[in-house]
Design a protein around this motif. Structure first.
Motif, PDB file in Angstrom:
ATOM      1  N   PRO A 178      20.156  46.006  76.415  1.00 48.65           N
ATOM      2  CA  PRO A 178      19.451  46.673  77.512  1.00 48.65           C
ATOM      3  C   PRO A 178      19.630  45.983  78.859  1.00 48.65           C
ATOM      4  O   PRO A 178      19.412  46.607  79.900  1.00 48.65           O
ATOM      5  CB  PRO A 178      17.989  46.652  77.058  1.00 48.65           C
ATOM      6  CG  PRO A 178      17.918  45.595  76.009  1.00 48.65           C
ATOM      7  CD  PRO A 178      19.248  45.562  75.355  1.00 48.65           C
ATOM      8  N   LYS A 179      20.061  44.722  78.841  1.00 48.85           N
ATOM      9  CA  LYS A 179      20.326  44.034  80.105  1.00 48.85           C
ATOM     10  C   LYS A 179      21.636  44.500  80.734  1.00 48.85           C
ATOM     11  O   LYS A 179      21.862  44.301  81.930  1.00 48.85           O
ATOM     12  CB  LYS A 179      20.372  42.516  79.879  1.00 48.85           C
ATOM     13  CG  LYS A 179      19.052  41.921  79.409  1.00 48.85           C
ATOM     14  CD  LYS A 179      19.181  40.425  79.175  1.00 48.85           C
ATOM     15  CE  LYS A 179      17.871  39.830  78.671  1.00 48.85           C
ATOM     16  NZ  LYS A 179      17.998  38.384  78.394  1.00 48.85           N
ATOM     17  N   VAL A 180      22.500  45.121  79.914  1.00 46.36           N
ATOM     18  CA  VAL A 180      23.795  45.589  80.393  1.00 46.36           C
ATOM     19  C   VAL A 180      23.752  47.069  80.739  1.00 46.36           C
ATOM     20  O   VAL A 180      24.185  47.496  81.805  1.00 46.36           O
ATOM     21  CB  VAL A 180      24.898  45.311  79.350  1.00 46.36           C
ATOM     22  CG1 VAL A 180      26.241  45.862  79.816  1.00 46.36           C
ATOM     23  CG2 VAL A 180      24.993  43.815  79.067  1.00 46.36           C
ATOM     24  N   GLN A 181      23.205  47.880  79.824  1.00 43.24           N
ATOM     25  CA  GLN A 181      23.082  49.316  80.055  1.00 43.24           C
ATOM     26  C   GLN A 181      22.029  49.882  79.122  1.00 43.24           C
ATOM     27  O   GLN A 181      21.808  49.377  78.021  1.00 43.24           O
ATOM     28  CB  GLN A 181      24.410  50.037  79.842  1.00 43.24           C
ATOM     29  CG  GLN A 181      24.952  49.969  78.424  1.00 43.24           C
ATOM     30  CD  GLN A 181      26.203  50.801  78.234  1.00 43.24           C
ATOM     31  OE1 GLN A 181      26.305  51.923  78.693  1.00 43.24           O
ATOM     32  NE2 GLN A 181      27.194  50.225  77.556  1.00 43.24           N
ATOM     33  N   ARG A 182      21.357  50.936  79.578  1.00 41.64           N
ATOM     34  CA  ARG A 182      20.390  51.628  78.738  1.00 41.64           C
ATOM     35  C   ARG A 182      21.130  52.646  77.882  1.00 41.64           C
ATOM     36  O   ARG A 182      21.958  53.399  78.383  1.00 41.64           O
ATOM     37  CB  ARG A 182      19.349  52.322  79.608  1.00 41.64           C
ATOM     38  CG  ARG A 182      18.508  51.369  80.427  1.00 41.64           C
ATOM     39  CD  ARG A 182      17.721  52.095  81.497  1.00 41.64           C
ATOM     40  NE  ARG A 182      16.823  53.091  80.933  1.00 41.64           N
ATOM     41  CZ  ARG A 182      16.147  53.950  81.667  1.00 41.64           C
ATOM     42  NH1 ARG A 182      16.285  53.976  82.986  1.00 41.64           N
ATOM     43  NH2 ARG A 182      15.329  54.820  81.093  1.00 41.64           N
ATOM     44  N   LEU A 183      20.813  52.651  76.592  1.00 42.24           N
ATOM     45  CA  LEU A 183      21.477  53.590  75.702  1.00 42.24           C
ATOM     46  C   LEU A 183      20.532  53.919  74.560  1.00 42.24           C
ATOM     47  O   LEU A 183      20.104  53.027  73.823  1.00 42.24           O
ATOM     48  CB  LEU A 183      22.777  52.991  75.155  1.00 42.24           C
ATOM     49  CG  LEU A 183      23.561  53.863  74.176  1.00 42.24           C
ATOM     50  CD1 LEU A 183      24.006  55.159  74.819  1.00 42.24           C
ATOM     51  CD2 LEU A 183      24.770  53.107  73.626  1.00 42.24           C
ATOM     52  N   TYR A 184      20.193  55.180  74.431  1.00 39.43           N
ATOM     53  CA  TYR A 184      19.318  55.639  73.358  1.00 39.43           C
ATOM     54  C   TYR A 184      20.059  56.725  72.576  1.00 39.43           C
ATOM     55  O   TYR A 184      20.087  57.879  72.966  1.00 39.43           O
ATOM     56  CB  TYR A 184      18.005  56.179  73.927  1.00 39.43           C
ATOM     57  CG  TYR A 184      17.284  55.184  74.799  1.00 39.43           C
ATOM     58  CD1 TYR A 184      16.562  54.136  74.244  1.00 39.43           C
ATOM     59  CD2 TYR A 184      17.361  55.279  76.189  1.00 39.43           C
ATOM     60  CE1 TYR A 184      15.904  53.214  75.043  1.00 39.43           C
ATOM     61  CE2 TYR A 184      16.716  54.355  76.999  1.00 39.43           C
ATOM     62  CZ  TYR A 184      15.986  53.332  76.424  1.00 39.43           C
ATOM     63  OH  TYR A 184      15.357  52.418  77.222  1.00 39.43           O
ATOM     64  N   GLU A 185      20.680  56.315  71.486  1.00 40.51           N
ATOM     65  CA  GLU A 185      21.520  57.225  70.703  1.00 40.51           C
ATOM     66  C   GLU A 185      21.081  57.167  69.240  1.00 40.51           C
ATOM     67  O   GLU A 185      21.021  56.091  68.630  1.00 40.51           O
ATOM     68  CB  GLU A 185      22.990  56.824  70.824  1.00 40.51           C
ATOM     69  CG  GLU A 185      23.943  57.531  69.878  1.00 40.51           C
ATOM     70  CD  GLU A 185      24.126  59.008  70.243  1.00 40.51           C
ATOM     71  OE1 GLU A 185      24.760  59.725  69.468  1.00 40.51           O
ATOM     72  OE2 GLU A 185      23.627  59.437  71.297  1.00 40.51           O
TER      73      GLU A 185
END
Length: 284
Positions: free
Chosen positions: A231-238
Motif C-alpha cells: 500500500p505504500k507503493v500503490q493502492r490495489l483491491y483485487e
C-alpha cells in the motif's frame, strides 16, 4: 426488536439464554419540508436516512403535495437525511431529532448537467462505461455528486443534478484504466449543440503468467490468482480470480495497477502448496 411508534431496541445475549429483555423507547419524529428556490413545494422528492457511517441509504418515502415528509420511529441520536429529485442537487445533512423544533426546511437547488463521450485511444466509442462525478477533497460520505450514467453504443453519456462547484468526472470499465477530467462544472440548461467532454480510456496494465506442476512440468488446470500490492507503493483491491482449463495461462488487469510498479502474485490450487511471487505490471 422493532414496533411501530418505538425506537429500535437491541441487547447482547448468550446462546441458550432463556430470559432476554429488550427495552423499547418511544420513537421520535420530525417533519421535513422540501422547497425549491422560489419557495414552492417540491413534490415527490425521495427521502432517505443514513443512521450510521456504516449504514446504507434507507428509503423513507417521498414528499407529499405540500413538500412535507414525516419521519417516524427515529432513534434519539444523530443521523444523516438525504433528499433528492431529478433536476435538483441532492441535499445531505446531519440531524439530531431531540434538538429539532418545528419543521426542518430543506431548499433544493437546480442542478446542472455534463454531457460527453467515452472513447478508446483510436477515438472509437466505448459502450457500458460507468461515468460519475466526485469532489475528491470532500468527506467520503459526501464525495459523490450528481447522477450516474452508463455510456451508450455511441459512447455518449449525460450526468445530471450537479451543483455549481467544480468536480472531477470519471469513467470506468473493466479491463481499462480509470479516466478522469478534473475541474469541470455542471452547466445549467445545457444546449443540445454545446460541445461535450471526451473521456479517453486506455487498457489497464496487466500481469500475466503460467502455472505449472513443479514435478511434472504439466500445466495446472484449476487455480486461483490474487494480485496484491504494497500500500505504500500503490493502492490495489483485487479479489482472487479463478482460472479453469486455461492450460495454466492467466492474466489479471485492474484499473488501479500502475505500469512497472512492483506487485505480488499469490497462487493457490488444490493439492499444491501456495506460491507467492514478485511481478511487474506491464502496459497492455
Amino acid at each position: 426488536a422493532q414496533k411501530a411508534g418505538f425506537q429500535e431496541g437491541s441487547t447482547t445475549a448468550d446462546a441458550g439464554a432463556s430470559n432476554i429483555a429488550i427495552e423499547l423507547k418511544q420513537g421520535l419524529s420530525i417533519t421535513l419540508r422540501v422547497l425549491d428556490p422560489t419557495g414552492a413545494a417540491v413534490v415527490g422528492a425521495k427521502v432517505m436516512i443514513v443512521p450510521t457511517i456504516f449504514s446504507g441509504w434507507l428509503p423513507r418515502g417521498v414528499t407529499d403535495e405540500q413538500g412535507r415528509k414525516v419521519l417516524l420511529d427515529l432513534a434519539d441520536k444523530p443521523f444523516d437525511v438525504i433528499v433528492q429529485k431529478a433536476g435538483f442537487v441532492r441535499d445531505r445533512r446531519a440531524i439530531e431529532p431531540s434538538k429539532v423544533a418545528g419543521e426542518v426546511v430543506i431548499s433544493l437547488l437546480p442542478g446542472g448537467s455534463l454531457r460527453g463521450r467515452v472513447v478508446d485511444e483510436q477515438d472509437r466509442p466505448i459502450a457500458g462505461a460507468s461515468v460519475y462525478c466526485q469532489k475528491p477533497e470532500a468527506p467520503f460520505a459526501k464525495r459523490e455528486i450528481g447522477s450516474r450514467a452508463t455510456s451508450d453504443v455511441d459512447g455518449q453519456f449525460e450526468i445530471t443534478d450537479l451543483p455549481s462547484d467544480p468536480c472531477t468526472i470519471y469513467a470506468m470499465l473493466e479491463g481499462y484504466a480509470r479516466a478522469s477530467l478534473p475541474g469541470v462544472r455542471g452547466v445549467a440548461n445545457m444546449a443540445d449543440d454545446q460541445p461535450g467532454l471526451v473521456l479517453r480510456l486506455k487498457p489497464a496494465p496487466k500481469v500475466a503468467g503460467r502455472v505449472l506442476d513443479g514435478v511434472t512440468g504439466e500445466p495446472v488446470q484449476m487455480f486461483m490468482v490474487q494480485v496484491v500490492a504494497d500500500p505504500k507503493v500503490q493502492r490495489l483491491y483485487e479479489d482472487p480470480v479463478l482460472f479453469e482449463n486455461s492450460q495454466g495461462y492467466w492474466h489479471v488487469q485492474h484499473w488501479q495497477m500502475r505500469a512497472n510498479a512492483e506487485l505480488f502474485v499469490e497462487i493457490t490450487a488444490d493439492g499444491y502448496a501456495p506460491v507467492r511471487r514478485r511481478a511487474l505490471a506491464l502496459d497492455a
